[in-house]
Enzyme design. Structure first.
Site, PDB file in Angstrom:
ATOM      1  CG  HIS A 274      -1.656   1.246   1.458  1.00  0.00           C
ATOM      2  ND1 HIS A 274      -2.722   1.648   0.666  1.00  0.00           N
ATOM      3  CD2 HIS A 274      -1.483   2.234   2.385  1.00  0.00           C
ATOM      4  CE1 HIS A 274      -3.174   2.810   1.099  1.00  0.00           C
ATOM      5  NE2 HIS A 274      -2.445   3.203   2.144  1.00  0.00           N
ATOM      6  CG  HIS A 279       0.406   6.479   0.632  1.00  0.00           C
ATOM      7  ND1 HIS A 279      -0.469   7.552   0.663  1.00  0.00           N
ATOM      8  CD2 HIS A 279      -0.122   5.530   1.443  1.00  0.00           C
ATOM      9  CE1 HIS A 279      -1.482   7.252   1.471  1.00  0.00           C
ATOM     10  NE2 HIS A 279      -1.303   6.038   1.953  1.00  0.00           N
ATOM     11  CD  GLU A 319      -4.870   6.390   2.648  1.00  0.00           C
ATOM     12  OE1 GLU A 319      -5.015   5.535   1.754  1.00  0.00           O
ATOM     13  OE2 GLU A 319      -3.878   6.424   3.399  1.00  0.00           O
ATOM     14  CB  SER A 338      -2.340   0.339  -3.033  1.00  0.00           C
ATOM     15  OG  SER A 338      -3.299   0.693  -2.052  1.00  0.00           O
TER      16      SER A 338
HETATM   17 FE   LIG Z   1      -2.630   5.029   3.220  1.00  0.00          FE
END
Ligand SMILES: [Fe+2]
Length: 423
Positions: A274, A279, A319, A338
Site C-alpha cells: 500500500h 502512496h 487516500e 493500491s
Molecule cells: Fe494510506
C-alpha cells in the site's frame, strides 16, 4: 474600524496587566492586547512605539467591541523583559488607553522540530503489533512474529538514523509480486499522469518491479530529491493527530511489513504494498506534496474536532481522491491506486454518477468513511492545485490562536505568537 486613529492618551489612565510569561519554544513571542478607540489614526499611533524601539511584529488581529472601541492582539518577537520590548510597552502605556501583556496560548501538543516526531512515532495504536481477530494473519504465529520483528526496527528508529533495511523473504517478495502484476494494467489505465510519471521513474531508478520489494531508504531518497518529502518507518497505525502532524514536516509515516500471503489483494491495514505502490509515487509530485503538507500544517495544535475534520479530508483526497484529466476520472489516492477492487470500482465505469462528487473539503469533513470496506463515494478534484486552494480556504475557518509556517531550511515550525503546548 476606520483606518487609523488617534489615541487620546489623556482620556483614561493607562493600565498594564501581566497575565503570564512570554516564553514558548525556541522563538520568543509576546502577545499584547491593545484596546483602542475607533478613531482615525489610532492604530497607526499605537504601533509607532514598536517601530521606534525596533520591535518586530509577527501578527495583528482586530476584534470589534461594543462602545466604539477595538481590541488589537499584537504578537511581537522578543521576551517581556527585553529592553526594546519593555521600552515599547512603557511608551504604549503612556499613549494607549489600555495595554495588556497576555500569557501564552494553550494549544494541544504538536512537534515544533522534525526531531520531535521521535516523541510520537512509537505511539502506535494497538501497540503496533496486536492484530484483530479478523486480520488474515491473526492465527499465523510465524507471520505475527515476523511482523513484530519489522515493527521493532521501526519503533527503535530515531530521526537522522539510517532507514532500517529489511531482508524480505521469498514468500514476502512473492506476495508483493502478485500484487504488483495484478495492479499493473489497472494503474496504467486509471492512474493519474503524475502517478504514472513517478512510477515510471521508480521502476528505472529505485528497483520497482515484481521481482523485489524496494527499500524504504531508497524510495525516501528519491522522493526527497524531488519534493523534500521523506518516508519514516512506523510500526503500525498512529493517532490521526500524530500522523497528520508529520505531513507538516513533509514526513510520511510508512510501514515496512508485508500483508498476509493468504489474501494478497486485501489488507485491513497499511503495508509495504500500500505504501510503495499507492502512496510513494504521488509524493514525487510537487502539487500533491503541497496539498499533503497543507493538511499537516492545519493539524498542528488544532482542536480535536478539527483534527477529525482534517482526517476525513485526508481520507477523501490523499487516500481515495480522484481527479479529472481529459474528461476522465483518474486516481491519485493511494487507497485506490493500491487496490484492485477499488481501482475497478472507482474508475471502471460501473458506478452511478451520484457516487462521484466534486472535491469539497467542507463536505469531506462531514462525511464518515468505511475503513475496511469499499468506498461508497469518491470526491473528484479539478486539479491538485485547486484541491489545495479549496483546502486552504476551508482550514482558514478553524479556530487556532496562532499561525504556523514550516521552515524547510531548519525543519522547524515557526509560530507567530507565544504558545504553550499541552498534553
Ligand atoms: Fe494510506
Amino acid at each position: 474600524m476606520s483606518n487609523g486613529p488617534s489615541i487620546d492618551a489623556r482620556s483614561a489612565p493607562p493600565t498594564v496587566t501581566e497575565t503570564g510569561s512570554a516564553a514558548g519554544g525556541a522563538e520568543q513571542r509576546v502577545t499584547l492586547l491593545l484596546r483602542l478607540d475607533d478613531r482615525p489614526g489610532a492604530l497607526e499611533s499605537a504601533l509607532r512605539p514598536f517601530a521606534s524601539h525596533g520591535v518586530n511584529l509577527t501578527r495583528i488581529e482586530s476584534r470589534p467591541r461594543r462602545g466604539r472601541t477595538f481590541d488589537f492582539y499584537v504578537d511581537c518577537e522578543g521576551r517581556r523583559d527585553d529592553s526594546p520590548l519593555a521600552r515599547a510597552i512603557a511608551e504604549l502605556s503612556r499613549t494607549t488607553t489600555q495595554v495588556t501583556v497576555l500569557g501564552e496560548a494553550d494549544v494541544p501538543w504538536f512537534p515544533r522540530d522534525i526531531a520531535e516526531l521521535d516523541l510520537v512515532a512509537s505511539n502506535t495504536l494497538d501497540a503496533g503489533g496486536a492484530l484483530h481477530t479478523d486480520h488474515p494473519g491473526f492465527s499465523d504465529r510465524g507471520y505475527r512474529r515476523r511482523r513484530a520483528d519489522i515493527g521493532r526496527l521501526a519503533q527503535a528508529y530515531r530521526h537522522g538514523a539510517p532507514f532500517p533495511v529489511i531482508e524480505y523473504t521469498a514468500a514476502e517478495t512473492e506476495t508483493w509480486g502478485r500484487v504488483y502484476r495484478r495492479l499493473a494494467p489497472l494503474r496504467s489505465r486509471h492512474g493519474c499522469r503524475a502517478y504514472l510519471a513517478a512510477f515510471d521513474e521508480l521502476e528505472r531508478r529505485c528497483g520497482f518491479g515484481p521481482g523485489s520489494i524496494p527499500q524504504g531508504r531508497d524510495v525516501s531518497a528519491f522522493l526527497e530529491a524531488r519534493t523534500g518529502f521523506v518516508l519514516r518507518p512506523v510500526a503500525g497505525l498512529l493517532r490521526p493527530r500524530d500522523f497528520l502532524n508529520a505531513l507538516a514536516f513533509r514526513v510520511f509515516f510508512s510501514t515496512q511489513y508485508v500483508r498476509h500471503h493468504s489474501v494478497p489483494f486485501y489488507t485491513p491495514e497499511p503495508d509495504v504494498c500500500h505504501e510503495l505502490l499507492g502512496h510513494a509515487p504521488m509524493f514525487a509530485d510537487p502539487a500533491f506534496a503541497e496539498l499533503s503538507q497543507e493538511i499537516g500544517l492545519a493539524s498542528l495544535g488544532a482542536t480535536d474536532d478539527d483534527v477529525e475534520r482534517l482526517a476525513r479530508c485526508y481520507w477523501y483526497s490523499v487516500e481515495f481522491g480522484l481527479l479529472w484529466e481529459n474528461g476522465q476520472r483518474k486516481a491519485y489516492g493511494a487507497g485506490v491506486l493500491s487496490s484492485v477492487r477499488e481501482l475497478k470500482r472507482a474508475c471502471g465505469g460501473d458506478l452511478p454518477e451520484d457516487a462521484f462528487r466534486p472535491w469539497d473539503p467542507e463536505a469531506a469533513a462531514r462525511e464518515p468513511y468505511p475503513i475496511t470496506d469499499l468506498q461508497p463515494r469518491y470526491l473528484v478534484a479539478d486539479s491538485l492545485q485547486r484541491a489545495r486552494t479549496k483546502l486552504q480556504g476551508f482550514c482558514a475557518s478553524f479556530y487556532r490562536p496562532f499561525h504556523a509556517r514550516y521552515d524547510a531550511a531548519t525543519k522547524r515550525v515557526w509560530v507567530d505568537r507565544a504558545i504553550r503546548r499541552r498534553g
